[in-house]
Design an enzyme around this catalytic site. Structure first.
Site, PDB file in Angstrom:
ATOM      1  N   PRO A  88     -58.450  61.441 -38.256  1.00  0.00           N
ATOM      2  CA  PRO A  88     -59.211  60.329 -38.780  1.00  0.00           C
ATOM      3  C   PRO A  88     -58.281  59.353 -39.388  1.00  0.00           C
ATOM      4  CG  PRO A  88     -59.730  62.313 -40.307  1.00  0.00           C
ATOM      5  CD  PRO A  88     -58.867  62.724 -38.850  1.00  0.00           C
ATOM      6  N   GLU A 115     -57.259  71.154 -43.208  1.00  0.00           N
ATOM      7  CA  GLU A 115     -56.933  69.971 -43.753  1.00  0.00           C
ATOM      8  C   GLU A 115     -56.191  68.953 -43.042  1.00  0.00           C
ATOM      9  OE1 GLU A 115     -58.433  68.849 -47.033  1.00  0.00           O
ATOM     10  OE2 GLU A 115     -59.571  70.577 -46.153  1.00  0.00           O
ATOM     11  N   ARG A 153     -63.758  59.102 -17.128  1.00  0.00           N
ATOM     12  CA  ARG A 153     -64.716  58.147 -16.161  1.00  0.00           C
ATOM     13  C   ARG A 153     -64.145  56.909 -15.722  1.00  0.00           C
ATOM     14  NH1 ARG A 153     -68.012  54.947 -18.400  1.00  0.00           N
ATOM     15  NH2 ARG A 153     -69.871  56.046 -17.570  1.00  0.00           N
ATOM     16  N   ASP A 168     -70.459  48.769 -17.829  1.00  0.00           N
ATOM     17  CA  ASP A 168     -70.523  49.422 -19.172  1.00  0.00           C
ATOM     18  C   ASP A 168     -70.232  48.710 -20.497  1.00  0.00           C
ATOM     19  OD1 ASP A 168     -70.832  52.080 -17.769  1.00  0.00           O
ATOM     20  OD2 ASP A 168     -68.845  52.636 -18.379  1.00  0.00           O
TER      21      ASP A 168
HETATM   22  N1  ADE Z   1     -60.470  64.858 -36.729  1.00  0.00           N
HETATM   23  C1  ADE Z   1     -61.432  64.917 -37.885  1.00  0.00           C
HETATM   24  N2  ADE Z   1     -62.327  63.806 -38.015  1.00  0.00           N
HETATM   25  C2  ADE Z   1     -61.672  63.026 -36.984  1.00  0.00           C
HETATM   26  C3  ADE Z   1     -62.003  61.900 -36.545  1.00  0.00           C
HETATM   27  N3  ADE Z   1     -62.944  61.047 -37.084  1.00  0.00           N
HETATM   28  N4  ADE Z   1     -61.221  61.390 -35.314  1.00  0.00           N
HETATM   29  C4  ADE Z   1     -60.395  62.108 -34.779  1.00  0.00           C
HETATM   30  N5  ADE Z   1     -59.921  63.069 -35.340  1.00  0.00           N
HETATM   31  C5  ADE Z   1     -60.532  63.768 -36.453  1.00  0.00           C
END
Ligand code: ADE
Length: 254
Positions: A88, A115, A153, A168
């Site tokens: 994230p 984590e 794709r 798309d």
């Molecule tokens: N791992 C956990 N959440 C994630 C996300 N939003 N994007 C990429 N990898 C992740």
């Protein structure tokens, strides 16, 4: 293209890879997806891949040794392809990143769990970090699968219709126009007249206008970087509450 996935849960990829467009792309050798279980590279008796964080606190952290061993043992020391960590904290995946990665002959995708991974993996092994959105999932497997789908794709020949990816949503920086199929009347709800007119030029113009309108209404932020012709701009300028609105499908249930 060859995609190597490094994960503790290779089995979750299999069903999706055996479905529809990805399955076809693999069968026709446009892409090869190799799944590597990081646990197989842990050398201790119990194949441990995680440990408590230094400094305390909750959760577990993925140990560096099995990850380095898996990636270097498969691709060599200093792999000459992007090594992408799904996290994230990465740059937000969008269509231009998918295009960028689709030109690579080989990719390594690393799905974290717990984590996260030991910071030294990110510092000394990973070359790119990608997030699929501002929310936290339980691991990087779904994000890796999302990335694979978005990239594959785009490979020439992956879609039945060679122009399939062009319209798309996001391909041209705009959201895609609405689609309809038979029946022309369903529960009393019709289809915009232009689509059954057989006039290809009118259909093309209507679709472009709908894409512009939709983007303006739902994602105006995209218009700033979309490729717009003078005609597109004139159409958008003209648009306020008038004419064009009536062809936008109404959202009766929202
Ligand atoms: N791992 C956990 N959440 C994630 C996300 N939003 N994007 C990429 N990898 C992740």
């Amino acid at each position: 293209m060859r995609i190597n996935v490094f994960t503790l849960f290779p089995e979750v990829f299999q069903p999706y890879l055996e479905t529809s467009i990805l399955h076809r792309a693999i069968q026709s050798q446009l892409v090869q997806v190799n799944l590597h279980n990081i646990r197989d590279w842990a050398t201790d008796r119990h194949h441990v891949t995680d440990d408590e964080p230094y400094g305390g606190g909750g959760g577990m952290v993925m140990k560096p040794e099995p990850i380095f061993a898996a990636i270097e043992g498969t691709l060599g020391v200093e792999p000459d392809c992007p090594v992408v960590l799904l996290t994230p904290q990465g740059r937000l995946l969008d269509q231009s990143i998918a295009y960028e990665l689709s030109y690579q002959p080989e990719l390594a995708l690393l799905s974290g769990r717990y984590e996260g991974v030991d910071e030294r993996v990110r510092q000394y092994l990973v070359t790119d970090e990608i997030s699929i959105g501002d929310y936290v999932l339980s691991g990087g497997e779904l994000p890796a699968m999302v990335l694979i789908d978005a990239v594959v794709r785009l490979l020439p020949g992956a879609l039945g219709d060679p122009t399939g990816a062009l319209d798309d949503s996001h391909a041209s920086g705009l959201l895609e126009y609405p689609h309809y199929t038979r029946p022309s009347e369903f529960r009393g709800w019709g289809v915009p007249e232009v689509l059954t007119s057989g006039d290809h030029a009118r259909v093309a113009r209507w679709r472009r206008e709908q894409a512009l309108l939709r983007t303006y209404l739902r994602r105006p932020d995209l218009l700033a970087s979309a490729e717009l012709s003078d005609e597109d701009r004139a159409y958008l300028d003209k648009f306020t509450q008038d004419e064009a609105m009536k062809d936008q499908p109404t959202d009766e249930r929202k």
